[in-house]
Design a protein around this motif. Sequence first.
Motif, PDB file in Angstrom:
ATOM      1  N   ALA A  50      -1.148  11.038 -29.175  1.00 19.35           N
ATOM      2  CA  ALA A  50      -1.412  11.861 -27.998  1.00 19.35           C
ATOM      3  C   ALA A  50      -0.968  11.164 -26.719  1.00 19.35           C
ATOM      4  O   ALA A  50      -0.545  11.822 -25.762  1.00 19.35           O
ATOM      5  N   THR A  51      -1.055   9.840 -26.696  1.00 18.84           N
ATOM      6  CA  THR A  51      -0.624   9.096 -25.512  1.00 18.84           C
ATOM      7  C   THR A  51       0.870   9.276 -25.273  1.00 18.84           C
ATOM      8  O   THR A  51       1.317   9.418 -24.133  1.00 18.84           O
ATOM      9  N   TRP A  52       1.663   9.297 -26.353  1.00 18.25           N
ATOM     10  CA  TRP A  52       3.092   9.533 -26.216  1.00 18.25           C
ATOM     11  C   TRP A  52       3.340  10.935 -25.666  1.00 18.25           C
ATOM     12  O   TRP A  52       4.214  11.130 -24.821  1.00 18.25           O
ATOM     13  N   GLN A  53       2.587  11.893 -26.175  1.00 24.77           N
ATOM     14  CA  GLN A  53       2.737  13.274 -25.694  1.00 24.77           C
ATOM     15  C   GLN A  53       2.441  13.356 -24.208  1.00 24.77           C
ATOM     16  O   GLN A  53       3.189  13.992 -23.447  1.00 24.77           O
ATOM     17  N   ALA A  54       1.341  12.738 -23.780  1.00 24.77           N
ATOM     18  CA  ALA A  54       0.997  12.768 -22.361  1.00 24.77           C
ATOM     19  C   ALA A  54       2.052  12.062 -21.522  1.00 24.77           C
ATOM     20  O   ALA A  54       2.410  12.519 -20.430  1.00 24.77           O
ATOM     21  N   GLY A  55       2.572  10.943 -22.032  1.00 28.69           N
ATOM     22  CA  GLY A  55       3.622  10.234 -21.308  1.00 28.69           C
ATOM     23  C   GLY A  55       4.878  11.067 -21.168  1.00 28.69           C
ATOM     24  O   GLY A  55       5.523  11.085 -20.110  1.00 28.69           O
ATOM     25  N   LEU A  56       5.242  11.777 -22.234  1.00 29.23           N
ATOM     26  CA  LEU A  56       6.419  12.643 -22.186  1.00 29.23           C
ATOM     27  C   LEU A  56       6.221  13.754 -21.161  1.00 29.23           C
ATOM     28  O   LEU A  56       7.136  14.082 -20.390  1.00 29.23           O
ATOM     29  N   SER A  57       5.023  14.345 -21.140  1.00 28.32           N
ATOM     30  CA  SER A  57       4.732  15.389 -20.155  1.00 28.32           C
ATOM     31  C   SER A  57       4.796  14.846 -18.737  1.00 28.32           C
ATOM     32  O   SER A  57       5.321  15.503 -17.826  1.00 28.32           O
ATOM     33  N   LEU A  58       4.260  13.647 -18.553  1.00 29.83           N
ATOM     34  CA  LEU A  58       4.262  13.041 -17.220  1.00 29.83           C
ATOM     35  C   LEU A  58       5.685  12.744 -16.753  1.00 29.83           C
ATOM     36  O   LEU A  58       6.032  13.016 -15.594  1.00 29.83           O
ATOM     37  N   VAL A  59       6.523  12.226 -17.645  1.00 25.83           N
ATOM     38  CA  VAL A  59       7.915  11.935 -17.280  1.00 25.83           C
ATOM     39  C   VAL A  59       8.640  13.224 -16.906  1.00 25.83           C
ATOM     40  O   VAL A  59       9.382  13.286 -15.911  1.00 25.83           O
ATOM     41  N   GLY A  60       8.435  14.273 -17.691  1.00 23.04           N
ATOM     42  CA  GLY A  60       9.057  15.562 -17.367  1.00 23.04           C
ATOM     43  C   GLY A  60       8.583  16.110 -16.039  1.00 23.04           C
ATOM     44  O   GLY A  60       9.381  16.644 -15.253  1.00 23.04           O
ATOM     45  N   ALA A  61       7.278  15.972 -15.770  1.00 27.09           N
ATOM     46  CA  ALA A  61       6.724  16.464 -14.504  1.00 27.09           C
ATOM     47  C   ALA A  61       7.306  15.704 -13.318  1.00 27.09           C
ATOM     48  O   ALA A  61       7.679  16.296 -12.297  1.00 27.09           O
ATOM     49  N   VAL A  62       7.391  14.384 -13.451  1.00 26.43           N
ATOM     50  CA  VAL A  62       7.962  13.577 -12.367  1.00 26.43           C
ATOM     51  C   VAL A  62       9.422  13.946 -12.148  1.00 26.43           C
ATOM     52  O   VAL A  62       9.904  14.025 -11.003  1.00 26.43           O
ATOM     53  N   GLY A  63      10.155  14.206 -13.228  1.00 28.38           N
ATOM     54  CA  GLY A  63      11.549  14.595 -13.101  1.00 28.38           C
ATOM     55  C   GLY A  63      11.721  15.901 -12.357  1.00 28.38           C
ATOM     56  O   GLY A  63      12.597  16.031 -11.485  1.00 28.38           O
ATOM     57  N   LEU A  64      10.895  16.899 -12.661  1.00 33.60           N
ATOM     58  CA  LEU A  64      10.963  18.183 -11.957  1.00 33.60           C
ATOM     59  C   LEU A  64      10.694  18.005 -10.466  1.00 33.60           C
ATOM     60  O   LEU A  64      11.403  18.565  -9.619  1.00 33.60           O
ATOM     61  N   VAL A  65       9.667  17.232 -10.145  1.00 38.66           N
ATOM     62  CA  VAL A  65       9.327  17.015  -8.736  1.00 38.66           C
ATOM     63  C   VAL A  65      10.454  16.270  -8.026  1.00 38.66           C
ATOM     64  O   VAL A  65      10.803  16.584  -6.875  1.00 38.66           O
ATOM     65  N   ALA A  66      11.047  15.290  -8.695  1.00 36.42           N
ATOM     66  CA  ALA A  66      12.145  14.524  -8.085  1.00 36.42           C
ATOM     67  C   ALA A  66      13.323  15.428  -7.744  1.00 36.42           C
ATOM     68  O   ALA A  66      13.928  15.300  -6.667  1.00 36.42           O
ATOM     69  N   ILE A  67      13.651  16.365  -8.630  1.00 34.88           N
ATOM     70  CA  ILE A  67      14.751  17.297  -8.365  1.00 34.88           C
ATOM     71  C   ILE A  67      14.417  18.172  -7.167  1.00 34.88           C
ATOM     72  O   ILE A  67      15.272  18.424  -6.292  1.00 34.88           O
ATOM     73  N   ALA A  68      13.180  18.643  -7.090  1.00 36.69           N
ATOM     74  CA  ALA A  68      12.783  19.485  -5.958  1.00 36.69           C
ATOM     75  C   ALA A  68      12.843  18.710  -4.649  1.00 36.69           C
ATOM     76  O   ALA A  68      13.255  19.248  -3.611  1.00 36.69           O
ATOM     77  N   VAL A  69      12.449  17.436  -4.687  1.00 34.79           N
ATOM     78  CA  VAL A  69      12.519  16.596  -3.483  1.00 34.79           C
ATOM     79  C   VAL A  69      13.969  16.445  -3.036  1.00 34.79           C
ATOM     80  O   VAL A  69      14.292  16.556  -1.841  1.00 34.79           O
ATOM     81  N   LEU A  70      14.862  16.199  -3.981  1.00 32.39           N
ATOM     82  CA  LEU A  70      16.283  16.050  -3.650  1.00 32.39           C
ATOM     83  C   LEU A  70      16.854  17.363  -3.117  1.00 32.39           C
ATOM     84  O   LEU A  70      17.643  17.365  -2.160  1.00 32.39           O
ATOM     85  N   ALA A  71      16.480  18.480  -3.746  1.00 31.57           N
ATOM     86  CA  ALA A  71      16.973  19.783  -3.281  1.00 31.57           C
ATOM     87  C   ALA A  71      16.516  20.059  -1.860  1.00 31.57           C
ATOM     88  O   ALA A  71      17.281  20.586  -1.028  1.00 31.57           O
ATOM     89  N   TYR A  72      15.278  19.693  -1.563  1.00 35.56           N
ATOM     90  CA  TYR A  72      14.737  19.902  -0.211  1.00 35.56           C
ATOM     91  C   TYR A  72      15.383  18.956   0.795  1.00 35.56           C
ATOM     92  O   TYR A  72      15.768  19.361   1.889  1.00 35.56           O
TER      93      TYR A  72
END
Length: 495
Positions: free
Chosen positions: A143-165
Amino acid sequence: MGLSRQVAIVAAGRVATMASIFIVNALLARAWTLPEFGRFSAVWILGNTLAPVFLLGVPTALLYIFPRRSPGDPRRILVWQSTVVLSASACLLVALLWFAGGSISRWLSSPASTDLVIPFLPYVFSVVAAGHVEAALVASGRATWQAGLSLVGAVGLVAIAVLAYGLDWGIRETLWSLSAIGAGRCGVGWLALALSMGSPGTLSMSGVGTLLGYASRIGLNDAVGSLSRAVDRMVVLTFLGTADLALYHVGAIEVPVSLMLAAVVTVLVPEVSRLTAAGQLDAVAELFRGAVGRLALLILPLFFFLYVHAETVIELYLPAEYSRTTEVFRIFLLALPLRCAVYNPILVGTGRATWALYGSLGDLCVNVALSLFFVQALLPAHAQWALLGPAVATVLATWGQVAVLVTLLARSLGQSWRVVLPWARLGRVSVVSLLAAATSLSVTLGWQGSPALRLVIAAILFWVVVTALLWRWDRSDWDELIGLGRVLLRREGVS
């Protein structure tokens, strides 16, 4: 790892994903005009609505079938069979969207819309092709790997939005970047499966029919639910256009209470199944009543606070041109109290899971009919209110669905509405929350300062009044609230 801890980790990963979507919407709404953000939202909604349909119910089926397979090759083969099935399904979805590009363009009323679909195809592929990864990691005890994968994906989405802005990216550049993040997350997910499960050697597709046969029932329910959540947005897009879709989409918020619900569901299903097998229906009814009462202590105060301070929430969340979003947000909040009625675990535990499917089908049909009726009735004479019609339709359909399912559930348990729900606690908590909301609003009303500061002060006042009134009125409510908080936060699990 204990069960409670595992539930909290999984739910935390999902909350991170949901929070990232809120952040992405807030940033992109500031980066683009209303029509531009509406076109982006239309492509996003389309891809994420079709993805659950093409997941075919495989991720949930995997959670059920995986523990029943022997450790070693049988489990490894099951996981890689799922990978092959979902990769093929993802290719089919991509091909469908590719060939439907012209129709989508006309639907979005934009010649450039076809060019918006193509950059999003890798993201859509990754969502479906790796849709089983998190379920496989959880089932295998990672489950820790799953949560880490979700967190990495979430950070990636936010990073793209920051760059787009920050870099003034257009929609196409943003969609290509989101696709890159999705493809990377898919690759990392497959790598995690390889590391955790190992290679199956010679992959055999023998037995895959059993997986798909069980998954088909789940997939149908997921598909109907996904369409139900999107139909109101599609009506807004079709009749009102992309600018109104932008206003509507960010207001049609499902408040993230998944951490609470995940903990309750995980504990309820096996217990309900055990009591039902023993014929103890009165105990099942008591369990349902207790679960509703406990969730009400958290969800009802949250509902009243958000409803009263919705204007401040939207002012903080979105730019000024989205002020009408407050109206949509308030309407959708009217469905939040329904999250107290955790009927799905009871239906599953008592062997009536198909009722949930029938309820979802009814919700979809009623939602479509009412959304179309309200929009078409309001457009000629009251066009300014047409935006709110689909929101009202969605909430009415949801209330109807829950009312019917809870009524049927009560009858199957030999109980009445008067007994199966904790009306006394629901009433007390509602009155307390209303008084606290009114107090916090009266103090902060008219403040011209920062909306963030205004919301923080309102929240502090609200919870001070709630806790004081609960403690004075009925100590059982207070003790239950403290106990629920400890359950959600404790680290030791249930074996």
